[in-house]
Write an enzyme that holds these catalytic residues in place. Structure first.
Site, PDB file in Angstrom:
ATOM      1  N   ASP A 215       1.251  -1.377  -0.047  1.00  0.00           N
ATOM      2  CA  ASP A 215      -0.126   0.222   0.136  1.00  0.00           C
ATOM      3  C   ASP A 215       0.664   0.994   0.208  1.00  0.00           C
ATOM      4  O   ASP A 215       1.773   1.446  -0.140  1.00  0.00           O
ATOM      5  CB  ASP A 215      -1.395  -0.710   1.120  1.00  0.00           C
ATOM      6  CG  ASP A 215      -0.343   0.354   2.336  1.00  0.00           C
ATOM      7  OD1 ASP A 215       0.767   0.482   2.498  1.00  0.00           O
ATOM      8  OD2 ASP A 215      -0.949  -0.218   3.020  1.00  0.00           O
ATOM      9  N   CYS A 216       0.306   2.436   0.062  1.00  0.00           N
ATOM     10  CA  CYS A 216       1.482   3.413  -0.137  1.00  0.00           C
ATOM     11  C   CYS A 216       2.138   3.697   0.666  1.00  0.00           C
ATOM     12  O   CYS A 216       3.076   3.946   0.743  1.00  0.00           O
ATOM     13  CB  CYS A 216       0.023   4.649   0.218  1.00  0.00           C
ATOM     14  SG  CYS A 216      -0.701   4.804   1.607  1.00  0.00           S
ATOM     15  N   SER A 217       1.781   3.361   2.195  1.00  0.00           N
ATOM     16  CA  SER A 217       2.411   3.691   3.901  1.00  0.00           C
ATOM     17  C   SER A 217       3.638   2.267   3.784  1.00  0.00           C
ATOM     18  O   SER A 217       4.369   2.801   3.759  1.00  0.00           O
ATOM     19  CB  SER A 217       1.764   4.209   4.351  1.00  0.00           C
ATOM     20  OG  SER A 217       0.863   3.172   5.059  1.00  0.00           O
ATOM     21  N   ASP A 234       2.605   4.082   9.644  1.00  0.00           N
ATOM     22  CA  ASP A 234       1.100   4.540   8.603  1.00  0.00           C
ATOM     23  C   ASP A 234       1.539   5.652   7.984  1.00  0.00           C
ATOM     24  O   ASP A 234       2.257   6.312   8.958  1.00  0.00           O
ATOM     25  CB  ASP A 234      -0.001   4.478   9.791  1.00  0.00           C
ATOM     26  CG  ASP A 234      -0.597   3.209   9.893  1.00  0.00           C
ATOM     27  OD1 ASP A 234      -0.531   2.575   9.189  1.00  0.00           O
ATOM     28  OD2 ASP A 234      -1.157   3.283  10.264  1.00  0.00           O
ATOM     29  N   ALA A 235       0.692   6.379   7.210  1.00  0.00           N
ATOM     30  CA  ALA A 235       0.833   7.857   6.715  1.00  0.00           C
ATOM     31  C   ALA A 235       0.625   8.955   7.273  1.00  0.00           C
ATOM     32  O   ALA A 235       1.799   9.737   7.811  1.00  0.00           O
ATOM     33  CB  ALA A 235       0.150   8.167   5.301  1.00  0.00           C
ATOM     34  N   HIS A 269      -2.802   9.149   2.465  1.00  0.00           N
ATOM     35  CA  HIS A 269      -1.817   9.268   1.169  1.00  0.00           C
ATOM     36  C   HIS A 269      -0.250   9.723   1.504  1.00  0.00           C
ATOM     37  O   HIS A 269      -0.007  10.944   1.899  1.00  0.00           O
ATOM     38  CB  HIS A 269      -2.388   9.775  -0.130  1.00  0.00           C
ATOM     39  CG  HIS A 269      -1.963   8.442  -1.573  1.00  0.00           C
ATOM     40  ND1 HIS A 269      -1.995   7.504  -1.591  1.00  0.00           N
ATOM     41  CD2 HIS A 269      -0.829   9.002  -2.499  1.00  0.00           C
ATOM     42  CE1 HIS A 269      -1.048   7.746  -2.699  1.00  0.00           C
ATOM     43  NE2 HIS A 269      -0.652   8.224  -3.247  1.00  0.00           N
ATOM     44  N   HIS A 281       4.261   5.975  -6.063  1.00  0.00           N
ATOM     45  CA  HIS A 281       3.687   5.955  -5.320  1.00  0.00           C
ATOM     46  C   HIS A 281       3.182   4.083  -4.843  1.00  0.00           C
ATOM     47  O   HIS A 281       2.700   3.802  -6.661  1.00  0.00           O
ATOM     48  CB  HIS A 281       2.582   7.377  -4.567  1.00  0.00           C
ATOM     49  CG  HIS A 281       2.209   7.441  -6.063  1.00  0.00           C
ATOM     50  ND1 HIS A 281       0.422   7.862  -5.891  1.00  0.00           N
ATOM     51  CD2 HIS A 281       1.794   7.256  -7.349  1.00  0.00           C
ATOM     52  CE1 HIS A 281      -0.344   8.263  -6.760  1.00  0.00           C
ATOM     53  NE2 HIS A 281       0.366   7.853  -7.621  1.00  0.00           N
TER      54      HIS A 281
END
Length: 311
Positions: A215-217, A234-235, A269, A281
């Site tokens: 995922d993004c983070s 986490d982001a 995000h 990303h």
């Protein structure tokens, strides 16, 4: 890195499958998630078999929290029937000061002692297609990028590693051996970007922390881990630490954060600035890791903060 291992209790558990998913609660897995909660797992088959709606529900229905890689330590807080309530101490989180919390099937974990798991050197997977092998039997498990295992020696073609099942081996060209005391050599901002370039096109996966799907983070976490920086999972937590950087002075390797309400709401995000107005990303379910320009996109409107962890 050694400091992180030394903080572990004398007895703890390690992940005993290629990737263990940290679930929100024991009721979260669905029938279609069987390949992700079995032992052995087949993470690639699980991820690719989910429909778009099934994959999206992992996020929208708050089913999955994070993942741990083979050999990654976890602290078991409580066992109940087939599940262990755990924290992942190598994944910092505001949810628990001890590490990332959640639930993993007990069969996916193995108890170890600090004495057997702490070594002077560790073997780190540096490609996305490395296999764990038994010397006489051949391939046993496909490993994720950045899987870390205690190093116990090598021959001309393979390195030997300590696993929950005893000594096994990995092809030498697929690994790097790092000092437990020094850990990964600190990389530059450009190194952080470069580490993730091989994963362009890899499908997004909610909660993903492996080269089977980030995922993004998770992508940001892996890029920094590969370069010697252990950041939060986490982001939102990633945005709360590091060095604050003015948006007009960002450099390659800086993390860019995006928030709802055109940058005024909750952060949702994170991307890695590549340079020349572009970022690397993992965008969302249904899309893959990509390099995208910021100008003229929703990301330009939602950009709210930048942080730097590299030196």
């Amino acid at each position: 890195m050694q400091e992180m291992f030394e903080k572990l209790p004398e007895k703890f558990h390690v992940t005993n499958v290629q990737v263990a998913t940290i679930w929100t609660n024991p009721q979260a897995p669905r029938p279609e998630d069987e390949k992700g909660i079995s032992k052995p797992t087949d993470i690639l088959h699980w991820i690719t078999s989910l429909t778009y709606e099934q994959a999206l529900a992992l996020c929208d229905e708050n089913l999955v929290q994070s993942q741990t890689l083979y050999g990654e330590p976890v602290i078991v807080l409580e066992e109940s029937e087939e599940w262990a309530q755990i924290i992942a101490p190598f994944q910092a989180s505001k949810k628990d000061t001890r590490g990332y919390p959640g639930y993993i099937p007990i069969k996916q974990l193995a108890p170890v002692t600090k004495k057997e798991w702490l070594q002077h050197q560790y073997s780190v997977v540096i490609t996305d297609d490395a296999w764990l092998e038994e010397p006489e039997k051949g391939k046993t498990m496909q490993l994720s990028y950045l899987t870390i295992l205690p190093y116990t020696g090598e021959n001309d073609t393979h390195v030997y590693v300590q696993t929950p099942s005893g000594r096994q081996q990995i092809a030498k060209e697929k690994t790097a051996v790092v000092s437990g005391e020094a850990g990964f050599a600190p990389g530059s901002g450009t190194d952080i970007v470069t580490a993730m370039l091989p994963f362009i096109g890899l499908d997004y996966f909610w909660g993903g922390m492996s080269s089977f799907g980030y995922d993004c983070s998770g992508l940001a976490y892996a890029a920094h881990k590969a370069n010697g920086y252990w950041i939060a999972r986490d982001a939102g937590d990633q945005a709360a630490a590091g060095k604050e950087i003015a948006i007009d002075t960002i450099e390659p390797g800086d993390l860019l954060f995006f928030a709802y309400q055109e940058g005024k709401g909750t952060i949702h995000h994170v991307g890695i600035y590549q340079g020349e107005g572009k970022m690397l990303h993992s965008p969302q379910t249904g899309k893959g890791v990509e390099i995208t320009p910021l100008q003229g996109t929703k990301y330009e409107k939602e950009l709210c903060a930048a942080r730097r962890y590299w030196r």
